[in-house]
Design an enzyme around this catalytic site. Structure first.
Site, short mmCIF file in Angstrom:
data_model
loop_
_atom_site.label_atom_id
_atom_site.label_comp_id
_atom_site.label_asym_id
_atom_site.label_seq_id
_atom_site.Cartn_x
_atom_site.Cartn_y
_atom_site.Cartn_z
N HIS A 1 17.31 1.82 80.43
CA HIS A 1 18.47 2.54 80.95
C HIS A 1 18.99 1.88 82.22
CE1 HIS A 1 17.24 5.72 78.23
NE2 HIS A 1 16.21 6.06 78.94
N ASP B 1 14.33 5.71 72.04
CA ASP B 1 14.02 6.61 73.15
C ASP B 1 13.62 8.02 72.73
OD1 ASP B 1 13.79 7.80 75.62
OD2 ASP B 1 15.81 7.38 76.31
#
Ligand code: NGQ
Ligand code: ZN
Length: 452
Positions: A267, A318
């Site tokens: 991220h 994720d």
């Protein structure tokens, strides 16, 4: 032996390609051959992607957090719900959910997964008798499915920036550096029975869940990676780190740690241009998780500046709210288009977006997971995926358009076969252990719902 009518080699598209796999590795590649009687025959062969970031247990809460409560929902309110869900999971459930998620990844075309593993302890925070109990459960799920595993035990010591104490919901994650080292040693021992393509890396969870001093200590204890860290997912996280350490998180990490191509920054969402340039130059891989980042309202990645600077990237599923390789890649590009009111953003100069995304993520993902893969070449792991280019979504396309078709026009259903270091676990679109894995999963979920 695998015989493909078409294969994407590093030199480009080739016809009638015959691949010999030996001990998980591509031993030989012949082109313009005819298939032999015992060959596994496929239409189109590509290097398979590595899914560089997963929290497999979150698969079982997919769809449970899409209902608005009073006030404004955010990443942080989602996190509270996720902690609550996680807190009830037993080791058996964690294994069963991971097996389902890994199978779905393989059916989606991923050969390997980076499991960013931070649930270590019992509810309440006491360690299991075996400190690595839950890592062993992940290993069992990897063995059941045959997926390539890079296991990333997570150092999680604080509840937030400035060494805030862990919250109640975070008690199952907590280790100081000393106990973390013991845990990593235990996972290395437990991983001995897994195939040789298995890797153990380490993952300080985020700058906010560690401290500069702890980070220095834990890195000093590990000469080589993979090193993964959540870096700049949310504006509040950027502000908290800036308020505490004086610079934005990506800039701080690059200035204060020896970040190189052993690193994967998960991220790297909120980067100003100077950070994107510096990160690209470091050699680190940007671990992008577009479906989850959209689902959690994180914001779009600074894609154009990062690619322009030559940055490496890969993708991860994720939260596993939806495990789809094609959707992951197109969401990455679509977030850029929606922000910039433009088309074909994720490519430098001119060229195919699908190819840039697919081939870039193949190479970057393999690097992030320390797999010698990401291309079809002699000596590389046989991480391979076959697709059916005669499917309606693809049959009108030339070879040069095929990856654009895969990324933008197709569903994962065009995937026919997947090999993880030569382990041929997806055949005619289905994982070979599908029925068993689903039956176990249904039972585990029934138990989980009954425990509420
Ligand atoms: C995680 N997930 O570790 O599962 C996190 C939430 C946190 C994402 N960041 C927990 N997407 O970041 O504190
Ligand atoms: Zn994560």
């Amino acid at each position: 032996m695998i015989h493909a009518q078409h294969a994407l080699l590093d030199s480009g598209w080739m016809r009638n390609v015959r691949i010999t796999v030996d001990a998980g590795t591509i031993a030989n590649i012949e082109t313009d051959t005819t298939p032999q009687p015992y060959d596994t025959r496929v239409d189109t062969l590509l290097p398979a992607l590595s899914n560089l970031h997963s929290h497999s247990f979150q698969r079982a809460m997919a769809g449970m957090t899409e209902r608005r409560a009073a006030g404004r929902d955010s990443f942080w309110t989602w996190r509270t719900l996720m902690y609550r869900f996680m807190d009830r999971l037993t080791p058996e459930q964690i294994e069963t959910i991971a097996a389902l998620a890994f199978m779905e990844m393989q059916e989606a075309g991923y050969a390997a997964v980076g499991e960013f593993h931070y649930v270590h302890h019992q509810p309440g925070g006491a360690p299991y008798a075996d400190l690595a109990e839950l890592s062993a459960r992940i290993f069992a799920a990897a063995a059941t499915t045959g997926i390539g595993l890079t296991h990333l035990p997570v150092l999680y010591s604080y509840g937030g920036a400035r060494q805030a104490p862990l919250s109640e919901g975070q008690r199952r994650f907590g280790n100081d550096v000393t106990r973390f080292q013991t845990l990593v040693e235990a996972t290395r021992r437990a991983a001995r029975d897994l195939p040789p393509d298995t890797r153990i890396g380490i993952a300080p969870h985020s700058l906010r869940a560690t401290s500069p001093e702890d980070l220095r200590r834990v890195l000093a204890a590990h000469e080589s990676g993979p090193f993964h860290i959540h870096i700049a997912e949310q504006p509040k996280e950027v502000a908290d780190i800036e308020g505490w350490l004086g610079t934005r998180p990506v800039a701080w990490l690059l200035d204060n740690t020896p970040v190189n191509n052993d690193w994967c920054l998960i991220h790297a969402t909120h980067m100003i241009d100077s950070e994107a340039k510096a990160m690209a130059a470091s050699g680190a891989v940007a671990g992008l998780c577009p479906i989850t980042e959209a689902n959690l309202g994180d914001g779009p990645f600074n894609g154009a500046a990062y690619l322009e600077a030559g940055g490496a990237f890969g993708v991860g599923s994720d939260s596993n709210v939806n495990i789809s390789l094609t959707e992951e890649l197109r969401t990455l590009e679509y977030a850029q288009r929606l922000r910039d009111l433009a088309r074909n953003v994720m490519v430098v100069g001119e060229g195919s977006v699908g190819e840039t995304l697919y081939c870039g993520a193949a190479k970057g993902g393999a690097r992030a997971l320390d797999r010698n893969a990401g291309q079809i070449a002699t000596g590389c792991l046989a991480d391979l995926v076959a697709i059916d280019s005669t499917a309606p979504a693809l049959c009108a396309l030339s070879r040069e358009q095929l990856l654009d078709g895969l990324v933008f026009a197709a569903k994962d259903s065009v995937i026919t076969d997947v090999w993880s270091a030569g382990r041929h676990k997806v055949r005619t679109g289905r994982h070979v252990a599908r029925e068993d894995i689903i039956a176990h999963y249904r039972k585990a979920i029934a138990g989980l719902l009954a425990s509420v």
